[in-house]
Structure formats: structure tokens, C-alpha cells
Design a protein around this motif. Structure first.
Motif, PDB file in Angstrom:
ATOM      1  N   GLN A   1      12.847  42.528 -20.521  1.00 24.35           N
ATOM      2  CA  GLN A   1      11.755  41.646 -20.117  1.00 24.35           C
ATOM      3  C   GLN A   1      11.622  41.617 -18.590  1.00 24.35           C
ATOM      4  OE1 GLN A   1      12.095  37.331 -20.307  1.00 24.35           O
ATOM      5  NE2 GLN A   1      10.139  37.279 -21.432  1.00 24.35           N
ATOM      6  N   VAL A   2      12.743  41.547 -17.901  1.00 25.14           N
ATOM      7  CA  VAL A   2      12.721  41.549 -16.432  1.00 25.14           C
ATOM      8  C   VAL A   2      12.108  42.852 -15.930  1.00 25.14           C
ATOM      9  CG1 VAL A   2      14.162  41.569 -14.350  1.00 25.14           C
ATOM     10  CG2 VAL A   2      14.638  39.939 -16.175  1.00 25.14           C
ATOM     11  N   LEU A   3      12.503  43.973 -16.519  1.00 20.74           N
ATOM     12  CA  LEU A   3      11.927  45.267 -16.121  1.00 20.74           C
ATOM     13  C   LEU A   3      10.423  45.302 -16.397  1.00 20.74           C
ATOM     14  CD1 LEU A   3      14.775  47.619 -17.328  1.00 20.74           C
ATOM     15  CD2 LEU A   3      13.970  47.403 -14.959  1.00 20.74           C
ATOM     16  N   ALA A   4      10.006  44.780 -17.551  1.00 18.64           N
ATOM     17  CA  ALA A   4       8.577  44.743 -17.882  1.00 18.64           C
ATOM     18  C   ALA A   4       7.803  43.952 -16.839  1.00 18.64           C
ATOM     19  CB  ALA A   4       8.369  44.139 -19.267  1.00 18.64           C
ATOM     20  N   ARG A   5       8.361  42.816 -16.432  1.00 23.29           N
ATOM     21  CA  ARG A   5       7.698  41.968 -15.435  1.00 23.29           C
ATOM     22  C   ARG A   5       7.611  42.669 -14.080  1.00 23.29           C
ATOM     23  NH1 ARG A   5      11.121  37.964 -15.166  1.00 23.29           N
ATOM     24  NH2 ARG A   5      10.490  37.189 -17.183  1.00 23.29           N
ATOM     25  N   GLU A   6       8.692  43.317 -13.680  1.00 24.35           N
ATOM     26  CA  GLU A   6       8.695  43.996 -12.386  1.00 24.35           C
ATOM     27  C   GLU A   6       7.752  45.201 -12.379  1.00 24.35           C
ATOM     28  OE1 GLU A   6       9.944  42.690  -9.659  1.00 24.35           O
ATOM     29  OE2 GLU A   6      10.573  41.025 -10.943  1.00 24.35           O
TER      30      GLU A   6
ATOM     31  N   ILE B   1       4.089  45.974  -9.994  1.00 26.62           N
ATOM     32  CA  ILE B   1       3.690  47.190  -9.267  1.00 26.62           C
ATOM     33  C   ILE B   1       2.635  47.992 -10.042  1.00 26.62           C
ATOM     34  CG2 ILE B   1       5.835  47.330  -7.955  1.00 26.62           C
ATOM     35  CD1 ILE B   1       6.704  49.634  -9.824  1.00 26.62           C
ATOM     36  N   GLU B   2       2.086  47.373 -11.083  1.00 20.06           N
ATOM     37  CA  GLU B   2       1.002  47.930 -11.887  1.00 20.06           C
ATOM     38  C   GLU B   2       1.348  49.273 -12.538  1.00 20.06           C
ATOM     39  OE1 GLU B   2      -2.603  47.795  -9.568  1.00 20.06           O
ATOM     40  OE2 GLU B   2      -2.529  45.607  -9.471  1.00 20.06           O
ATOM     41  N   ASN B   3       2.595  49.404 -12.962  1.00 15.44           N
ATOM     42  CA  ASN B   3       3.002  50.555 -13.759  1.00 15.44           C
ATOM     43  C   ASN B   3       2.946  50.084 -15.210  1.00 15.44           C
ATOM     44  OD1 ASN B   3       4.371  52.538 -15.229  1.00 15.44           O
ATOM     45  ND2 ASN B   3       5.705  53.053 -13.504  1.00 15.44           N
TER      46      ASN B   3
ATOM     47  N   SER C   1      -0.774  42.237 -21.838  1.00 15.07           N
ATOM     48  CA  SER C   1      -1.440  42.535 -20.575  1.00 15.07           C
ATOM     49  C   SER C   1      -1.434  44.036 -20.299  1.00 15.07           C
ATOM     50  CB  SER C   1      -0.740  41.779 -19.442  1.00 15.07           C
ATOM     51  OG  SER C   1      -1.344  42.052 -18.208  1.00 15.07           O
ATOM     52  N   ALA C   2      -0.269  44.662 -20.435  1.00 13.88           N
ATOM     53  CA  ALA C   2      -0.159  46.101 -20.180  1.00 13.88           C
ATOM     54  C   ALA C   2      -0.959  46.908 -21.200  1.00 13.88           C
ATOM     55  CB  ALA C   2       1.303  46.529 -20.188  1.00 13.88           C
TER      56      ALA C   2
END
Length: 150
Positions: free
Chosen positions: A61-66, A70-72, A105-106
Motif C-alpha cells: 500500500q505504501v508503494l502504491a501511494r508513493e 510520482i504518477e507511475n 485512481s490508477a
């Protein structure tokens, strides 16, 4: 001496892994993304060996948020979906809804309707368990919620 070095010296793998997960946002902010991802992978591997699926889901989840910051969108979606899949019922309805919000969102940015539909189903389940989540979700993800008529 940093927490990571203390836990490494003590051989406390679980606390070392959790410290590495907590450093992900700092490393991303500093532009040290590769270092963050490598540390996260090591932490995830340790937490999987220890059977701590909630910590593994949290790391994803933290990686998804980060990655969202950066819009990746591809990586954000991948990690959000992994968090949901691995976390399963270990996640609270709030955690599932928040992670689903990242995935939604992604997925909507990428135009991936099947993932959007999957997230809507997960959100509906979370809302059924805790109706108060609906209001919080709609406020946090207005654009996506309107698109999906939640």
C-alpha cells in the motif's frame, strides 16, 4: 545510529523490515526510488517468511501511494492490487477501502475498466460492512466516485 542499523545488529528481522517499510516515503521523496524498492522487496520477503501478511499488504500500500505521487500509474495499480490480494481478510474494511481507492485512481487513469469494476466490488463489500466509509471515500476520491456513480 539509525533504527535500521540497530535492528540489523540485533538480528531483529521483523523490526528491521518494518523500519525499512517506514523509510519508503522518505526515500521516494529524496528521489532514491531504486533504494526504496530494493528495501521494500527485502522487507516484504522477510515479512512473508514471518507470516505477517498485514505488514506485507501495508508495504504494498505504501508503494502504491508513493508511485501515485510520482504518477507511475502502472506500478501504483500493481502494488495496490497486490496489497488487496495478499492482505485479504486481514485488512480492515477501512484499509481495504483506502487501498482500493489507490487502485481505483490508477486503474481509471490507465483506462482499465476490469480493474475499476473489481475495485467497485471490493468497495461495495467494505461499505456494506461499514457504511460510514462511503462518505469518507466519496470525499477522498470525488472524481472516481462520480465516474462510477458510487
Amino acid at each position: 545510529m539509525t533504527a535500521r542499523s540497530v535492528f540489523a545488529r540485533l538480528g531483529d528481522d521483523q523490526r528491521l523490515a518494518k523500519a525499512m517499510i517506514s523509510h519508503i516515503p522518505i526515500l521516494f521523496e529524496d528521489g532514491r526510488i531504486e533504494e526504496a524498492v530494493e528495501g521494500a522487496a527485502a522487507a516484504i520477503e522477510t515479512m512473508m517468511l514471518l507470516g505477517d501478511v498485514k505488514a506485507v499488504a501495508s508495504a504494498h500500500q505504501v508503494l502504491a501511494r508513493e508511485y501515485e505521487v510520482i504518477e507511475n500509474w502502472d506500478e501504483s495499480l500493481r502494488h495496490a492490487m497486490q496489497s488487496l490480494e495478499i492482505g485479504g481478510t486481514a485488512l480492515t474494511p477501512y484499509e481495504r477501502a483506502a487501498t482500493c481507492g489507490l487502485a481505483l485512481s490508477a486503474a481509471s487513469k490507465l483506462g482499465r475498466r476490469s480493474e475499476v469494476a473489481h475495485c467497485v466490488g471490493i468497495l461495495q463489500e467494505a461499505f456494506a460492512v461499514d457504511p460510514s466509509l462511503r462518505g469518507a471515500f466519496v470525499k477522498a476520491f470525488e472524481g472516481e466516485a462520480e465516474l462510477l456513480a458510487l
